[in-house]
Scaffold this motif. Structure first.
Motif, PDB file in Angstrom:
ATOM      1  N   LEU A  77      11.227   1.316   0.599  1.00 23.67           N
ATOM      2  CA  LEU A  77      10.232   0.692  -0.185  1.00 23.67           C
ATOM      3  C   LEU A  77       8.990   1.345   0.198  1.00 23.67           C
ATOM      4  O   LEU A  77       8.028   1.406  -0.752  1.00 23.67           O
ATOM      5  N   ALA A  78       8.777   1.871   1.391  1.00 24.59           N
ATOM      6  CA  ALA A  78       7.273   2.484   1.591  1.00 24.59           C
ATOM      7  C   ALA A  78       7.176   3.722   0.748  1.00 24.59           C
ATOM      8  O   ALA A  78       6.057   3.845   0.127  1.00 24.59           O
ATOM      9  N   VAL A  79       8.284   4.548   0.628  1.00 23.01           N
ATOM     10  CA  VAL A  79       8.141   5.841  -0.406  1.00 23.01           C
ATOM     11  C   VAL A  79       7.743   5.319  -1.656  1.00 23.01           C
ATOM     12  O   VAL A  79       7.046   5.944  -2.284  1.00 23.01           O
ATOM     13  N   LEU A  80       8.555   4.482  -2.212  1.00 28.52           N
ATOM     14  CA  LEU A  80       8.453   3.783  -3.636  1.00 28.52           C
ATOM     15  C   LEU A  80       7.153   3.349  -3.775  1.00 28.52           C
ATOM     16  O   LEU A  80       6.527   3.619  -4.912  1.00 28.52           O
ATOM     17  N   GLY A  81       6.458   2.424  -2.855  1.00 31.95           N
ATOM     18  CA  GLY A  81       5.169   2.031  -2.942  1.00 31.95           C
ATOM     19  C   GLY A  81       4.235   2.991  -3.081  1.00 31.95           C
ATOM     20  O   GLY A  81       3.242   2.858  -3.899  1.00 31.95           O
ATOM     21  N   THR A  82       4.287   4.027  -2.123  1.00 29.62           N
ATOM     22  CA  THR A  82       3.379   4.781  -2.255  1.00 29.62           C
ATOM     23  C   THR A  82       3.220   5.837  -3.633  1.00 29.62           C
ATOM     24  O   THR A  82       2.225   6.052  -4.032  1.00 29.62           O
ATOM     25  N   VAL A  83       4.343   6.191  -4.114  1.00 33.61           N
ATOM     26  CA  VAL A  83       4.534   6.711  -5.555  1.00 33.61           C
ATOM     27  C   VAL A  83       3.632   5.778  -6.446  1.00 33.61           C
ATOM     28  O   VAL A  83       2.959   6.403  -7.144  1.00 33.61           O
ATOM     29  N   LEU A  84       4.104   4.448  -6.540  1.00 37.72           N
ATOM     30  CA  LEU A  84       3.535   3.740  -7.489  1.00 37.72           C
ATOM     31  C   LEU A  84       2.191   3.241  -7.359  1.00 37.72           C
ATOM     32  O   LEU A  84       1.338   3.230  -8.367  1.00 37.72           O
ATOM     33  N   ALA A  85       1.840   3.274  -6.007  1.00 41.61           N
ATOM     34  CA  ALA A  85       0.155   2.958  -5.783  1.00 41.61           C
ATOM     35  C   ALA A  85      -0.789   4.200  -6.180  1.00 41.61           C
ATOM     36  O   ALA A  85      -1.786   4.007  -6.429  1.00 41.61           O
ATOM     37  N   CYS A  86      -0.219   5.439  -6.482  1.00 35.61           N
ATOM     38  CA  CYS A  86      -0.920   6.705  -6.815  1.00 35.61           C
ATOM     39  C   CYS A  86      -1.052   6.811  -8.131  1.00 35.61           C
ATOM     40  O   CYS A  86      -2.008   7.504  -8.823  1.00 35.61           O
ATOM     41  N   ILE A  87      -0.400   5.896  -9.107  1.00 35.42           N
ATOM     42  CA  ILE A  87      -0.584   5.530 -10.448  1.00 35.42           C
ATOM     43  C   ILE A  87      -1.434   4.563 -10.727  1.00 35.42           C
ATOM     44  O   ILE A  87      -1.068   3.364 -10.335  1.00 35.42           O
ATOM     45  N   PRO A  88      -2.619   4.576 -11.513  1.00 36.53           N
ATOM     46  CA  PRO A  88      -3.454   3.502 -11.709  1.00 36.53           C
ATOM     47  C   PRO A  88      -2.780   2.421 -12.600  1.00 36.53           C
ATOM     48  O   PRO A  88      -3.133   1.153 -12.271  1.00 36.53           O
ATOM     49  N   VAL A  89      -1.686   2.884 -13.763  1.00 38.36           N
ATOM     50  CA  VAL A  89      -1.293   1.624 -14.409  1.00 38.36           C
ATOM     51  C   VAL A  89      -0.327   0.940 -13.441  1.00 38.36           C
ATOM     52  O   VAL A  89      -0.216  -0.395 -13.595  1.00 38.36           O
ATOM     53  N   THR A  90       0.239   1.456 -12.361  1.00 42.53           N
ATOM     54  CA  THR A  90       1.277   0.577 -11.463  1.00 42.53           C
ATOM     55  C   THR A  90       0.995   0.470  -9.754  1.00 42.53           C
ATOM     56  O   THR A  90       1.499   0.231  -9.014  1.00 42.53           O
ATOM     57  N   PHE A  91      -0.499   0.765 -10.074  1.00 42.88           N
ATOM     58  CA  PHE A  91      -1.314   0.458  -8.511  1.00 42.88           C
ATOM     59  C   PHE A  91      -0.912  -0.951  -7.976  1.00 42.88           C
ATOM     60  O   PHE A  91      -0.488  -1.080  -6.732  1.00 42.88           O
ATOM     61  N   VAL A  92      -1.051  -2.073  -8.796  1.00 41.19           N
ATOM     62  CA  VAL A  92      -0.878  -3.325  -8.172  1.00 41.19           C
ATOM     63  C   VAL A  92       0.594  -3.394  -7.658  1.00 41.19           C
ATOM     64  O   VAL A  92       0.885  -3.881  -6.520  1.00 41.19           O
ATOM     65  N   VAL A  93       1.526  -3.079  -8.611  1.00 41.77           N
ATOM     66  CA  VAL A  93       2.960  -2.956  -8.228  1.00 41.77           C
ATOM     67  C   VAL A  93       3.170  -2.237  -6.961  1.00 41.77           C
ATOM     68  O   VAL A  93       3.992  -2.778  -6.044  1.00 41.77           O
ATOM     69  N   GLY A  94       2.690  -1.095  -6.939  1.00 40.34           N
ATOM     70  CA  GLY A  94       2.892  -0.509  -5.640  1.00 40.34           C
ATOM     71  C   GLY A  94       2.108  -0.977  -4.501  1.00 40.34           C
ATOM     72  O   GLY A  94       3.095  -0.859  -3.143  1.00 40.34           O
ATOM     73  N   VAL A  95       1.147  -1.712  -4.499  1.00 39.78           N
ATOM     74  CA  VAL A  95       0.568  -2.477  -3.477  1.00 39.78           C
ATOM     75  C   VAL A  95       1.521  -3.707  -2.819  1.00 39.78           C
ATOM     76  O   VAL A  95       1.909  -3.765  -1.749  1.00 39.78           O
ATOM     77  N   VAL A  96       2.220  -4.191  -3.961  1.00 38.60           N
ATOM     78  CA  VAL A  96       3.240  -5.107  -3.510  1.00 38.60           C
ATOM     79  C   VAL A  96       4.419  -4.654  -2.823  1.00 38.60           C
ATOM     80  O   VAL A  96       4.706  -5.416  -2.076  1.00 38.60           O
ATOM     81  N   VAL A  97       4.991  -3.510  -3.336  1.00 39.64           N
ATOM     82  CA  VAL A  97       5.821  -3.004  -2.620  1.00 39.64           C
ATOM     83  C   VAL A  97       5.588  -2.432  -1.253  1.00 39.64           C
ATOM     84  O   VAL A  97       6.516  -2.703  -0.313  1.00 39.64           O
ATOM     85  N   LEU A  98       4.548  -1.956  -1.015  1.00 43.97           N
ATOM     86  CA  LEU A  98       4.108  -1.400   0.032  1.00 43.97           C
ATOM     87  C   LEU A  98       4.025  -2.573   1.231  1.00 43.97           C
ATOM     88  O   LEU A  98       4.335  -2.590   2.277  1.00 43.97           O
ATOM     89  N   ILE A  99       3.448  -3.738   0.532  1.00 41.24           N
ATOM     90  CA  ILE A  99       3.521  -5.045   1.673  1.00 41.24           C
ATOM     91  C   ILE A  99       4.871  -5.478   2.031  1.00 41.24           C
ATOM     92  O   ILE A  99       5.321  -5.698   3.314  1.00 41.24           O
ATOM     93  N   ALA A 100       5.813  -5.484   0.976  1.00 44.74           N
ATOM     94  CA  ALA A 100       7.239  -6.032   1.462  1.00 44.74           C
ATOM     95  C   ALA A 100       7.744  -4.934   2.088  1.00 44.74           C
ATOM     96  O   ALA A 100       8.614  -5.065   3.057  1.00 44.74           O
ATOM     97  N   ALA A 101       7.488  -3.536   2.249  1.00 38.75           N
ATOM     98  CA  ALA A 101       8.169  -2.574   3.041  1.00 38.75           C
ATOM     99  C   ALA A 101       7.685  -2.829   4.406  1.00 38.75           C
ATOM    100  O   ALA A 101       8.318  -2.625   5.416  1.00 38.75           O
TER     101      ALA A 101
END
Length: 259
Positions: A77-101
Motif C-alpha cells: 500500500l505504501a508503494v501504491l500510495g506513493t505513486v498515486l500521490a505524485c499525480i495531481p489528479v489522484t493526489f487525495v487518493v494517494g494520501v488516503v492509501v498512504l495513511i492506510a499503509a
C-alpha cells in the motif's frame, strides 16, 4: 499471588510449562537417567495439579513464526500510495492509501511471532511517499498556474505606401497653380486605391478619409497637370517627375496617417 512461568510437575509425573497464569500444552520430554522431577527443586515453586510444587528446569519450546502478512500488505500500500500521490489528479487518493499503509504497517509491528522488517519499511515509505507526493504535486500545479512563458509576439503594423522622407511642413492647397486639365482630388484618390490594390495592399479600401486626404494633398502638390493625368491613366509617372511623385506620395501618406 501468581507464580512465575517455568517447568513444573503437573501432578502426573510430567514436566509441563506454567505460563504464570495457567498450564500450557507444552510437556517436557522424558530424560534418561532420571526425570527432572526427581531432582531437588532449585527454583521458585508453583502450584501443580495435585497441590505440590516442582523445580524449574528450562523454558518452553518457542512457538512457530507466522508469515508477516500485514507487513507486506502495508508495504504494498505504501508503494501504491506513493505513486498515486505524485499525480495531481489522484493526489487525495494517494494520501488516503498512504495513511492506510501506515496504520496496517503499525499493526504489523505489534503482531507477535512475525518478521518486523516489512512493517517498518512500510511505515517509513508511507511517510516519505507522502512528502515526495506533496512536493511533486505542488510543483506541477504551480507550473500549470504560471503557464508557458516566451517572447512577446510583435504587433505588425498595416502596410503603408513607401515612405522615404518626413515632410517639413504641409503645403498649402492653394500654392500651386490650378489648371483646367488638372485631375480632381477624388480622381487622384481613386487612382491611389487602384495602385495599392495592384500591389496587393487592401488596408485602405475601407478608409475613405485617408483616400480623400491623400488625393487633396497630391492635388495641391507641385506636380504638373500632365504628370497627374498620367498617374490617373496609367497609375505611374515616368520622366523627370517620377522621383517627385514618390516624395509627394510619401509626404501625403505620412500627413494623412497622422491622427
Amino acid at each position: 499471588m501468581s507464580m512465575p512461568a517455568g517447568w513444573y510437575d503437573d501432578g502426573s509425573g510430567r514436566q509441563r510449562w506454567w505460563d504464570g497464569e495457567k498450564w500450557s500444552e507444552h510437556v517436557a520430554p522424558e530424560q534418561s537417567g532420571g526425570s527432572a522431577a526427581a531432582q531437588p527443586p532449585t527454583g521458585p515453586s508453583a502450584p501443580s495439579a495435585n497441590g505440590y510444587a516442582a523445580a524449574t528446569t528450562g523454558p518452553p519450546s518457542s512457538p512457530d513464526r507466522v508469515a508477516p502478512v500485514l507487513g507486506f500488505v502495508g508495504l504494498g500500500l505504501a508503494v501504491l500510495g506513493t505513486v498515486l500521490a505524485c499525480i495531481p489528479v489522484t493526489f487525495v487518493v494517494g494520501v488516503v492509501v498512504l495513511i492506510a499503509a501506515f496504520v496496517v504497517s503499525l499493526v504489523g509491528v505489534f503482531t507477535k511471532n512475525t518478521a518486523k522488517w516489512p512493517s517498518i519499511v512500510g511505515m517509513v515509505l508511507s511517510v516519505i511517499g507522502g512528502v515526495i507526493g506533496t512536493i511533486v504535486t505542488l510543483v506541477i500545479v504551480a507550473a500549470a498556474l504560471v503557464g508557458p512563458t516566451g517572447p512577446m509576439t510583435p504587433t505588425v503594423a498595416p502596410p503603408t505606401p513607401s515612405i522615404s522622407a518626413q515632410p517639413s511642413s504641409e503645403p498649402s492647397p492653394s500654392s500651386p497653380p490650378v489648371g483646367e486639365e488638372r485631375p480632381s482630388a477624388e480622381a487622384l484618390g481613386a487612382a491611389l486605391l487602384a495602385d495599392l490594390q495592384r500591389t496587393g495592399i487592401t488596408d485602405y479600401d475601407n478608409d475613405p478619409e485617408f483616400v480623400a486626404c491623400w488625393g487633396e494633398f497630391v492635388y495641391a502638390s507641385e506636380l504638373s497637370d500632365e504628370a497627374l493625368l498620367e498617374y490617373v491613366d496609367t497609375l505611374t509617372i515616368t520622366g523627370s517627375e517620377a522621383d517627385l511623385m514618390k516624395t509627394v506620395s510619401t509626404d501625403a501618406t505620412v500627413s494623412c496617417s497622422t491622427p
